[in-house]
Scaffold this active site. Structure first.
Site, PDB file in Angstrom:
ATOM      1  N   SER A 219     124.780  -8.530 -62.532  1.00  0.00           N
ATOM      2  CA  SER A 219     123.997  -7.967 -61.430  1.00  0.00           C
ATOM      3  C   SER A 219     124.507  -6.590 -61.029  1.00  0.00           C
ATOM      4  CB  SER A 219     124.055  -8.886 -60.208  1.00  0.00           C
ATOM      5  OG  SER A 219     123.618 -10.186 -60.505  1.00  0.00           O
ATOM      6  N   PHE A 220     125.736  -6.292 -61.360  1.00  0.00           N
ATOM      7  CA  PHE A 220     126.370  -5.057 -60.907  1.00  0.00           C
ATOM      8  C   PHE A 220     126.224  -3.964 -61.971  1.00  0.00           C
ATOM      9  CE2 PHE A 220     128.519  -8.725 -59.102  1.00  0.00           C
ATOM     10  CZ  PHE A 220     128.353  -8.471 -57.744  1.00  0.00           C
ATOM     11  N   HIS A 221     126.297  -2.699 -61.518  1.00  0.00           N
ATOM     12  CA  HIS A 221     126.149  -1.547 -62.404  1.00  0.00           C
ATOM     13  C   HIS A 221     127.410  -0.694 -62.322  1.00  0.00           C
ATOM     14  CE1 HIS A 221     121.824  -2.431 -62.822  1.00  0.00           C
ATOM     15  NE2 HIS A 221     121.909  -2.775 -61.549  1.00  0.00           N
ATOM     16  N   PRO A 222     128.227  -0.660 -63.351  1.00  0.00           N
ATOM     17  CA  PRO A 222     128.092  -1.356 -64.641  1.00  0.00           C
ATOM     18  C   PRO A 222     128.380  -2.856 -64.488  1.00  0.00           C
ATOM     19  CG  PRO A 222     130.194  -0.238 -64.560  1.00  0.00           C
ATOM     20  CD  PRO A 222     129.454   0.172 -63.306  1.00  0.00           C
TER      21      PRO A 222
END
Length: 410
Positions: A219-222
């Site tokens: 869900s997180f970027h990266p």
């Protein structure tokens, strides 16, 4: 006797079939709505698709999804029947269908045209795929949605083979969401006086559930890791074998994990760095589930249920279809009862599981034979008896009660 349920006085025109739509309108009926189910001359396919029945036209599955609804049979291929349906819409608060959008439009029953004629109507269409995407208008059943939404693919990740959940879980889930959306639209209308056009797409709804559950670290970027909840996807995340059966157990908190380890006689593992915290057990899910899978084989289910109850660890027997109906808790709360059906004899009826002010809503009458209330509903619209006779004679409508009486005479 007055009915003070939340949707008492709300009238629903139900043009749904199989499971997803009928499950939604069943919930509305349990909340007090009057649901008028419109069926074609051949009836809802679930009448026979759901298995055998004494009459051959009211399967057990149909029985459970269509209680407390009035059955009206209209042949909407005929203009006279479509005019009757529009008259019915003028007296209804909610219209629900799970027909494909193009079929609905051909009948003049798309949301735009319905609200132009009936501005306060709640128009709800359950679709396989949302109208804005390239899959719009494609046919869909539960198994198709389980596949395309990634549900079957979860088993591919876990077991190496994709599998369907062996019940129509998408239909049930989307049906309940549909009922909730309709209730919200009714509340909006109460405040504004304005109707709504609702679209509930099965694919997007179930895909969102899968992604909410399993996007996880990605869900997180990266991304902080690959998608997929490793605990849920572990091959040993399944009911655990005992000496004489199976048990379902879950120990998520640190207190529950410690209680579990004490109950199985392994208290020395409470401070093991692999298992001493929620985060540690997440990282070592495979080892935790492997320990659990091997811990209960030597003693019977009754022993483990008592042992886990003593340390407040959630655990219950793993029922089968044969044992579930006789569960002592379900028996005590009266989930199932027996009633006599006009064409099927004695049948099992399941009440709503929801309690309102401490009581379950009344289950209403059993699912009706095809067209059982056709004449009564048309008469309530003010259609003269002679016109109703003509509609029935022309095949635009079917009187189920008359058909039943004729069959009894023969």
């Amino acid at each position: 006797m007055s009915d003070d349920r939340a949707l008492s006085g709300i009238r629903v025109l139900d043009l749904t079939s199989v499971v997803v739509g009928p499950s939604a309108t069943l919930r509305l009926a349990d909340l007090g709505a009057e649901v008028i189910k419109i069926e074609p001359p051949g009836g809802d396919v679930l009448r026979t698709l759901g298995g055998p029945s004494p009459s051959g036209s009211l399967s057990g599955k149909y029985l459970h999804f269509n209680r407390a609804k009035r059955s009206v049979c209209l042949d909407l291929r005929r203009e006279q029947a479509r005019r009757v349906l529009d008259d019915m819409l003028s007296s209804c608060d909610v219209f629900v269908s799970n027909m494909r959008p193009d079929a609905l439009a051909r009948l003049g029953l798309d949301g735009e045209r319905c609200l132009a004629r009936h501005p306060s109507l709640i128009h709800c269409s359950i679709t396989g795929f949302g109208a804005a995407g390239p899959y719009a208008g494609r046919p869909a059943y539960d198994s198709v949605v389980q596949g395309v939404s990634g549900i079957a693919g979860l088993s591919l990740r876990r077991d190496g083979v994709p599998r369907y959940v062996p019940m129509v879980i998408c239909d049930h889930t989307v049906g309940e969401i549909t009922a909730g959306a309709i209730c919200a639209a009714l509340f909006k209308r109460l405040r504004t006086g304005i109707g709504s056009v609702l679209e509930i797409p099965m694919f997007e709804t179930m895909a969102a559930f899968v992604l909410q559950e399993h996007l996880g670290p990605s869900s997180f970027h990266p991304p902080l890791g690959p998608a997929g909840d490793t605990r849920v996807l572990d091959p040993n995340n399944m009911p655990v074998a005992t000496a004489d059966g199976w048990i379902s157990i879950s120990a998520n908190t640190d207190a529950q994990a410690a209680g579990f380890l004490r109950a199985i006689g392994r208290p020395e593992l409470i401070d093991d760095e692999r298992f001493r915290s929620v985060a540690a057990r997440f990282r070592n899910a495979n080892g935790w589930f492997d320990l659990r899978a091997n811990a209960l084989r030597e003693r019977p289910t009754a022993h483990w249920l008592a042992a886990f109850a003593e340390v407040d660890v959630p655990a219950m027997v793993c029922h089968t279809l044969e044992t579930l109906p006789a569960d002592e808790h379900l028996t005590a709360v009266g989930l199932a009862s027996t009633e006599h059906h006009v064409t099927e004899g004695d049948v099992t009826t399941l009440r709503s599981s929801i309690l309102i002010d401490g009581a379950s809503p009344p289950p209403g009458h059993a699912a009706q034979p095809l067209g059982w209330d056709t004449r009564a509903v048309l008469a309530e619209l003010g259609i003269p008896s002679a016109e109703i006779d003509a509609l029935i004679a022309d095949g635009a409508a079917r009187d189920g009660r008359a058909a039943r009486q004729a069959a009894e005479v023969v």
